[in-house]
Design a protein around this motif. Structure first.
Motif, mmCIF file in Angstrom:
data_model
loop_
_atom_site.group_PDB
_atom_site.id
_atom_site.type_symbol
_atom_site.label_atom_id
_atom_site.label_comp_id
_atom_site.label_asym_id
_atom_site.label_seq_id
_atom_site.Cartn_x
_atom_site.Cartn_y
_atom_site.Cartn_z
ATOM 1 N N GLY A 268 28.861 43.126 36.397
ATOM 2 C CA GLY A 268 29.391 42.120 37.311
ATOM 3 C C GLY A 268 30.813 42.389 37.722
ATOM 4 O O GLY A 268 31.442 41.541 38.366
ATOM 5 N N ARG A 269 31.357 43.565 37.383
ATOM 6 C CA ARG A 269 32.742 43.911 37.736
ATOM 7 C C ARG A 269 32.909 45.424 37.670
ATOM 8 O O ARG A 269 32.088 46.131 37.070
ATOM 9 N N ASN A 270 33.968 45.930 38.312
ATOM 10 C CA ASN A 270 34.286 47.345 38.194
ATOM 11 C C ASN A 270 35.798 47.527 38.215
ATOM 12 O O ASN A 270 36.550 46.557 38.171
ATOM 13 N N GLN A 271 36.238 48.754 38.298
ATOM 14 C CA GLN A 271 37.668 49.040 38.182
ATOM 15 C C GLN A 271 38.499 48.458 39.324
ATOM 16 O O GLN A 271 39.692 48.238 39.170
ATOM 17 N N HIS A 272 37.905 48.245 40.492
ATOM 18 C CA HIS A 272 38.683 47.870 41.669
ATOM 19 C C HIS A 272 38.341 46.482 42.198
ATOM 20 O O HIS A 272 39.223 45.721 42.587
ATOM 21 N N HIS A 273 37.071 46.168 42.255
ATOM 22 C CA HIS A 273 36.624 44.914 42.857
ATOM 23 C C HIS A 273 35.747 44.180 41.853
ATOM 24 O O HIS A 273 35.355 44.724 40.834
ATOM 25 N N ARG A 356 38.905 45.149 36.218
ATOM 26 C CA ARG A 356 37.786 44.560 35.491
ATOM 27 C C ARG A 356 38.011 43.104 35.077
ATOM 28 O O ARG A 356 37.213 42.524 34.349
ATOM 29 N N VAL A 357 39.115 42.512 35.545
ATOM 30 C CA VAL A 357 39.396 41.120 35.203
ATOM 31 C C VAL A 357 39.572 40.280 36.464
ATOM 32 O O VAL A 357 38.786 39.378 36.744
ATOM 33 N N PHE A 358 40.614 40.591 37.245
ATOM 34 C CA PHE A 358 40.855 39.904 38.508
ATOM 35 C C PHE A 358 40.834 40.938 39.621
ATOM 36 O O PHE A 358 41.543 41.942 39.552
ATOM 37 N N PRO A 359 40.036 40.721 40.654
ATOM 38 C CA PRO A 359 39.828 41.766 41.658
ATOM 39 C C PRO A 359 41.053 42.052 42.506
ATOM 40 O O PRO A 359 41.900 41.176 42.717
ATOM 41 N N SER A 360 41.117 43.276 42.980
ATOM 42 C CA SER A 360 42.140 43.650 43.944
ATOM 43 C C SER A 360 41.875 42.937 45.262
ATOM 44 O O SER A 360 40.727 42.801 45.687
ATOM 45 N N ILE A 361 42.924 42.469 45.895
ATOM 46 C CA ILE A 361 42.811 41.888 47.237
ATOM 47 C C ILE A 361 42.948 42.983 48.282
ATOM 48 O O ILE A 361 42.296 42.954 49.328
#
Length: 441
Positions: A268-273, A356-361
């Motif tokens: 449900g998550r990755n390094q960037h988004h 992996r926690v808060f996505p990049s904008i």
């Protein structure tokens, strides 16, 4: 003379109506499917196919029993409720033969000859192999506990609730009953496997492919004259605008690696988004996190073969000017001040977030989408990360519907979409107001 003309038109109308009825009720012959003795291995295989097909997400209501139906799904004509697909013989599908099951799953035809609502993705399931359909049947008949639960009537008003016109829709717009998945279209067995999982069992196009006014998907495969529309996003599902899964750099998966795709489907998550909110959470929780690594890699390999849709107007160019301004304590616009007050604590003053926690904008396809409805919805309602086996923290983003006005949300969304290197259209308060109204319904 006038009476004769009117009588002629009346007779012609009757004849046309009879022809329409004949077309609607003329029986549809489907290819026969051979039976196979049911054993534990076939049931186990069917269970995996049910996972890959995400049957749980639609056919299990919140706090309801597995596959007992009752989940409400909004449609343009009213609410449709999923049906009981447990082997209960009175209220479920326990009385279905393999042929009945096959006709319903792959062709959208009920045992009484009427058509299922295309909320059931039979236009995609038609590409399921005979082997997989037999395994699914074995699982639902012998691997699922029967539940006595009457199916709910639809929330579709009369006369739209009349079922037989759906027969006409199916015959005009659903694939031919003899359509098969064509593995020869793909350069390797892994990519062909990924294409099968995406196009058939995963039915990804049901949400991620744009539809025509007559509600059929523009295309059901990545090849053919309309192939560039496949998985290009563009539908509004439960108030979210579905994302582009093609190789567009700004609004699609062009900047994602195969590992990014696998990580997203598994955790449900990755390094960037990050997959935040939307119906995709259910897909990750009930389906993709439970699939094999080999199948997830095949899906990723296939998705990376899709060319850009060439329809996106947004773009991204690395730019740290706003990040430097915010770091220096300068808030040049109201949108910038709102971002610092409400967003920077998690997404940082440079818009890069935390892996992996808060996505990049910055360079986030959801932020850069040509339609900002998902961005607006996210700001208003917030969201929670899916809780998965390998990433159990269900981190949440709060909603700001009570705190921010329509104009505030519009200015904040515009700031996010037009800074940190993002170049997307602005958002106005009327768009926010429209989304906010739907949340109150």
């Amino acid at each position: 003379m006038m009476k004769k003309t009117l009588l002629g038109l009346f007779i012609l109308a009757i004849i046309l109506f009879i022809i329409v009825l004949a077309f609607a009720f003329w029986p549809t012959k489907t290819p026969p499917i051979a039976t196979e003795p049911i054993n534990s291995a076939l049931v186990a295989r069917g269970q995996y196919i049910a996972v890959a097909s995400d049957c749980t997400a639609c056919h299990t209501a919140p706090q309801g029993k597995l596959f007992a139906g009752g989940l409400g799904m909004a449609s343009p004509i009213g609410t449709i409720y999923s049906t009981n697909i447990t082997p209960d013989k009175q209220t479920g599908i326990g009385h279905y033969t393999l042929s009945d099951f096959d006709r319903a799953v792959r062709h959208g035809i009920r045992p009484d000859g009427l058509t299922l609502y295309p909320a059931m993705p039979y236009p995609s399931y038609v590409r399921l192999s005979d082997e997989d359909v037999r395994a699914l049947y074995a699982y639902f008949m012998q691997g699922v506990s029967p539940v006595q639960a009457e199916n709910r009537a639809t929330g579709i008003p009369w006369p739209l609730s009349i079922r037989w016109p759906l027969n006409i829709w199916r015959k005009l717009f659903a694939p031919s009953v003899d359509v098969k998945f064509d593995a020869k279209q793909y350069p390797s067995p892994e990519i062909a496997r990924g294409a099968y999982l995406v196009q058939a069992s995963g039915h990804c196009g049901s949400c991620h492919t744009p539809r025509l006014l007559t509600m059929q998907e523009k295309t059901l495969t990545d090849y053919g004259s309309n192939g560039a529309h496949y998985l290009a996003g563009g539908q509004v599902i439960d108030g979210w605008f579905t994302s582009n899964l093609r190789a567009d750099l700004a609004t699609g998966l062009g900047s994602w690696s195969e590992k990014d795709i696998v990580d997203t489907l598994k955790t449900g998550r990755n390094q960037h988004h990050t997959v935040i909110g939307s119906p995709m959470n259910d897909v990750v929780i009930h389906s993709t996190q439970n699939m094999s690594d080999a199948d997830l890699k095949a899906i990723a390999a296939y998705l990376k073969t899709l060319t850009p849709s060439k329809e996106s107007k947004a773009s991204y160019t690395a730019d740290d000017a706003m990040a430097k301004a915010l770091y220096a304590g300068k808030n040049p616009t109201h949108g910038a001040a709102l971002y610092v007050d409400n967003c920077a604590g998690c997404h940082r003053s440079d818009g890069q977030g935390y892996a992996r926690v808060f996505p990049s904008i910055a360079n986030n396809p959801s932020v850069l989408s040509d339609n900002p409805i998902s961005m607006i919805r996210l700001i208003l309602t917030g969201s929670t990360l899916p809780q998965t086996h390998t990433a159990p923290s269900d981190l949440s983003m709060p909603g700001f519907a009570q705190r921010l006005s329509d104009d505030d949300v519009a200015q904040l969304a515009t700031f996010i979409r037009q800074n940190f290197g993002n170049h997307a259209s602005s958002v106005d308060s009327s768009q926010v107001h429209s989304v906010r109204k739907t949340l109150k319904q």
